[in-house]
Design a protein around this motif. Structure first.
Motif, mmCIF file in Angstrom:
data_model
loop_
_atom_site.group_PDB
_atom_site.id
_atom_site.type_symbol
_atom_site.label_atom_id
_atom_site.label_comp_id
_atom_site.label_asym_id
_atom_site.label_seq_id
_atom_site.Cartn_x
_atom_site.Cartn_y
_atom_site.Cartn_z
ATOM 1 N N UNK A 1 0.844 -1.195 0.000
ATOM 2 C CA UNK A 1 0.000 0.000 0.000
ATOM 3 C C UNK A 1 0.879 1.244 0.000
ATOM 4 N N UNK A 2 0.252 2.416 -0.110
ATOM 5 C CA UNK A 2 1.041 3.647 -0.229
ATOM 6 C C UNK A 2 1.974 3.860 0.966
ATOM 7 N N UNK A 3 1.462 3.659 2.185
ATOM 8 C CA UNK A 3 2.283 3.919 3.371
ATOM 9 C C UNK A 3 3.446 2.930 3.465
ATOM 10 N N UNK A 4 3.136 1.663 3.217
ATOM 11 C CA UNK A 4 4.183 0.643 3.287
ATOM 12 C C UNK A 4 5.277 0.889 2.271
ATOM 13 N N UNK A 5 4.869 1.206 1.061
ATOM 14 C CA UNK A 5 5.860 1.469 0.010
ATOM 15 C C UNK A 5 6.703 2.703 0.334
ATOM 16 N N UNK A 6 6.071 3.719 0.926
ATOM 17 C CA UNK A 6 6.825 4.923 1.280
ATOM 18 C C UNK A 6 7.901 4.583 2.309
ATOM 19 N N UNK A 7 7.554 3.785 3.306
ATOM 20 C CA UNK A 7 8.560 3.408 4.296
ATOM 21 C C UNK A 7 9.644 2.528 3.677
ATOM 22 N N UNK A 8 9.234 1.636 2.792
ATOM 23 C CA UNK A 8 10.238 0.809 2.111
ATOM 24 C C UNK A 8 11.195 1.690 1.308
#
Lengths: 514, 514
Positions: free
Chosen positions: A210-217
């Protein structure tokens, strides 16, 4: 109120308000109950593979289950392959499977079968309504089972007499169980490894894409140089401009091994350590490089996005701006030639904002991820379970879930023919789906795989991979089911046709001869 | 020789020489082995429901099994509904289901599933090849299981590494177990009852509906006045001129009860005591009249034709000439109107000698048995398990089994859309099948059933039974898959179109708008 009314009310009271169905005699009371229940939208499919695949696409985009209404064991059986795919995507789905009246089952009438047996390989929960009064409670149990994180398939078997008998008992509110906590010790270990300069790869799926997970990755990638990859097939991923560009682990084992070559640690979030799609003689099935340490930050039942947030925090980059793709779509392709790369460029060039790409393009789709990475922001849904015939149905369900977004279904010919009937539902419901039909007139993936498994195909064997005798006319096929379309044999034609499809409200099919 | 070669050789050495398939990567060695084995004909289907339905039609007409070659659990799952029908017809079929390599299964790759679980509800026998050396013996066991009288479905799970590994062990000759003896005491009791003037009905299926069985049933009927009926759905029946006219037990429970009203004994040969297809509120599910004594001359595993011969002998009419239908087909229908009765008259009028009628016409087929009873001699195959989508595939398989006979597939529209892909196989193989597509643009049977189950359908409910939004163009649909056809809206047009279809070698579809 009869049992069927109680079931429908309990479902809609819990937000389950879309029913994909192909019903039969044993389900007639449920169908009749639809008219007593304004909140339930009921959508007819011509075949149960279209029904369950639509429920998969719907569930992935709506984040909540649709129900299916299926006719006895054979109706469920026809939907099993797409339920297999949904199981692999952790999509919440509630199957309501009609059954003979309780007193009729033992008579072994022609349609009697072992429904529980058919349901078992795909269901996390199976219940059978014994009496009308139990209906509400069983429906709540099914909702809770299907919605428990990360989502799964619950199958409720409903004998006809429990549907037509009177009851006063509605089910209550379902408790929805969220994800289990991530493994904090694993996050600490991952942070240490990254700080120690270990070469790492992160492998993502589930909420991590999702957007948040990808941003942290992406924050972790920028801070540490770690490789970030999605699983080869993602249930749902945020992609395109404004989102981090996260490539997927290659499909073929040798390429996957090469992609992971040289890493010291493999950090897993929302999935499990990677394995080869098939076994090949002399090729390893497990893709984690020997010597690399796997660290599971979060398995599919755990809070994968939370694990990535905690890891970014531990590395001191929790608040930083993630590196995201610019909006830089590919140029419009031109000319008299047509191939999958040119098609992917057109798709990237023309993709509308917030489109949903359903990708069942098989070998024809290899260029899609690259050529849509800097296209308009969109979501991508992949074939998670390998059971072909998911694309057209899943696009149908995604369009029901998101009526304000364009769905672009990238569809291989061989796979399309498994569940082509779903086009009719797109026409009937006026769903905003543009299908790109890659017509290469063969099972191209099998021609590749033939070489890879070390088999030596002769003419009879190759004939089993061939779809050109006779050629299939997909424009006529779509038209016969009520979906307009056009055929393209050049890049110019394709671009024009895709543009027309995207500009046309409702369904449209572009057949690309490649 | 690898395991795949051993499997194919063992099959063809035992007369299993047709393979219906839609293979995938895990089956590539079997597909490659086809080129090493001249005696195996391999026929591609675009979807596994077409594959297993073809195996059903083939097995009923060939009297021996075809094999199917299916891709892992989902490939089998897609074929389960037509395997359910085949199970109810006692059709011999050998499923070969590819599986991941033995060492790959535990890794839970995306296509991994519980194949044994999927197979259990339809299979009399399930085996998994553990090592290449076991392949031949397992294949023999599968053949013996499927061919044991009256026939059933054997499923052989074949891991990829057992196919690609070397072996020297071919399987031997399969022992084929014939029928168990009929119940001689029951035959004696039946003879006594008939001699005592009891009002009797004979209910037939299995070998009792072959030419010899029907002749003996007709002798018994002439001698005693007994009512002779076939099951509502017959696996295979000899019909038309020169054969006894044996009506079928009506589909609707009330009519079936009326047909059997007043009998003292019910004599059962090749089937079991009749039960209602579905349960209905307030209608009995068991159709043997209260007070009537059921006498089972032969259950489906026993020698039903032998039982009828013995009963005719016991009544002293064993050698007599049976009363058979004259050749007296219906007149050619004419005019501007078109309905199922007019269509049935055209079919009866034009039916070629030794045609095979596959009847999945549902409500549109009610007049067919009557109006073909005095047509040219033919065989009839019915939908035995109630899982719609059998007609086009079964017609395909019947045409493979009997290349010198015309197959006439009487096909309801809703059911056709389940497995429409099988038309392509008819085109590819040049199979001599004329499809009569009854296009009434609805699930008509469900409109009838809605009233019968006591449900009260409103507009949303009725919409789930409607196929007219959008209308489906079956001529275009067939054409897109390589099958020519034409549309008829009057009796004149239909008769001309059917005549053209029957005169056209290879497949043809007549869409009848009714």
């Amino acid at each position: 109120m009869n049992g069927a009314d109680a079931l429908l009310h309990t479902l809609t009271n819990n937000g389950v308000d879309v029913c994909f169905t192909n019903p039969g005699t044993s389900e007639m009371h449920f169908v009749a109950a639809l008219d007593q229940q304004d909140n339930m939208r009921s959508i007819l499919g011509l075949f149960e593979g279209a029904v369950t695949g639509a429920a998969d696409g719907y569930g992935r985009m709506a984040g909540k289950p649709a129900c299916t209404l299926l006719h006895l064991g054979p109706g469920l059986a026809n939907g099993l392959a797409n339920l297999h795919n949904a199981r692999r995507a952790y999509t919440p789905i509630i199957n309501i499977v009609g059954e003979h009246a309780t007193y009729h089952r033992e008579l072994d009438a022609p349609l009697t079968s072992d429904i529980h047996g058919f349901a078992s390989p795909v269901s996390s929960w199976i219940g059978t309504i014994a009496r009308a009064e139990d209906t509400g409670a069983q429906a709540v149990a099914a909702i809770e089972a299907s919605r428990a994180f990360p989502g799964s398939i619950a199958t409720l078997i409903a004998p006809a007499d429990t549907a037509w008998s009177e009851t006063t008992a509605l089910g209550g509110s379902a408790d929805v169980r969220g994800p289990a906590p991530f493994d904090a010790a694993a996050v600490d270990a991952a942070a240490r490894a990254l700080r120690d300069g270990k070469r790492a790869a992160l492998l993502l799926n589930g909420t991590a894409t999702g957007e948040a997970g990808l941003a942290d990755a992406a924050r972790i990638r920028s801070a540490t140089g770690a490789l970030v990859l999605g699983d080869t097939f993602l249930a749902r991923a945020a992609r395109g401009a404004g989102r981090p560009d996260v490539p997927k682990l290659p499909y073929f084992a040798e390429q996957a091994l090469e992609a992971l070559d040289g890493i010291d640690v493999l950090l897993v979030a929302g999935t499990k350590a990677p394995v080869s799609f098939f076994a090949y003689p002399g090729v390893p099935s497990e893709l984690t490089p020997s010597g690399a340490e796997p660290i599971v930050l979060a398995d599919p039942t755990q809070d994968a996005a939370g694990a990535l947030a905690a890891l970014a925090e531990a590395l001191g980059v929790g608040g930083s701006a993630p590196e995201v793709s610019a909006f830089d779509p590919p140029a419009r392709p031109r000319g008299q030639h047509l191939d999958p790369d040119l098609i992917a460029a057109s798709v990237g060039n023309l993709l509308p904002e917030q489109a949903i790409i359903v990708n069942e393009a098989a070998t024809s789709g290899f260029a899609i991820p690259d050529l849509t990475a800097r296209a308009a922001p969109h979501d991508g849904l992949d074939l998670t379970g390998g059971a072909i015939g998911m694309g057209i149905p899943a696009a149908t369900g995604a369009a029901v879930a998101c009526p304000d977004r364009k769905v672009v279904n990238l569809q291989a010919d061989g796979s399309a023919l498994y569940t082509i009937q779903a086009l009719w539902t797109q026409a009937r419901e006026g769903l905003d789906v543009t299908t790109v039909l890659f017509n290469n007139r063969k099972y191209a993936i099998l021609q590749v795989e033939f070489m890879r498994v070390g088999a030596n195909p002769g003419p009879k064997a190759m004939d089993m991979l061939d779809l050109s005798r006779p050629d299939i006319d997909f424009v006529a096929l779509a038209g016969s089911l009520g979906v307009p379309g056009s055929r393209a044999t050049t890049a110019d034609e394709f671009h024009r046709a895709l543009g027309e499809g995207l500009a046309t409200p409702g369904p449209y099919l572009v057949e690309a001869i490649i």
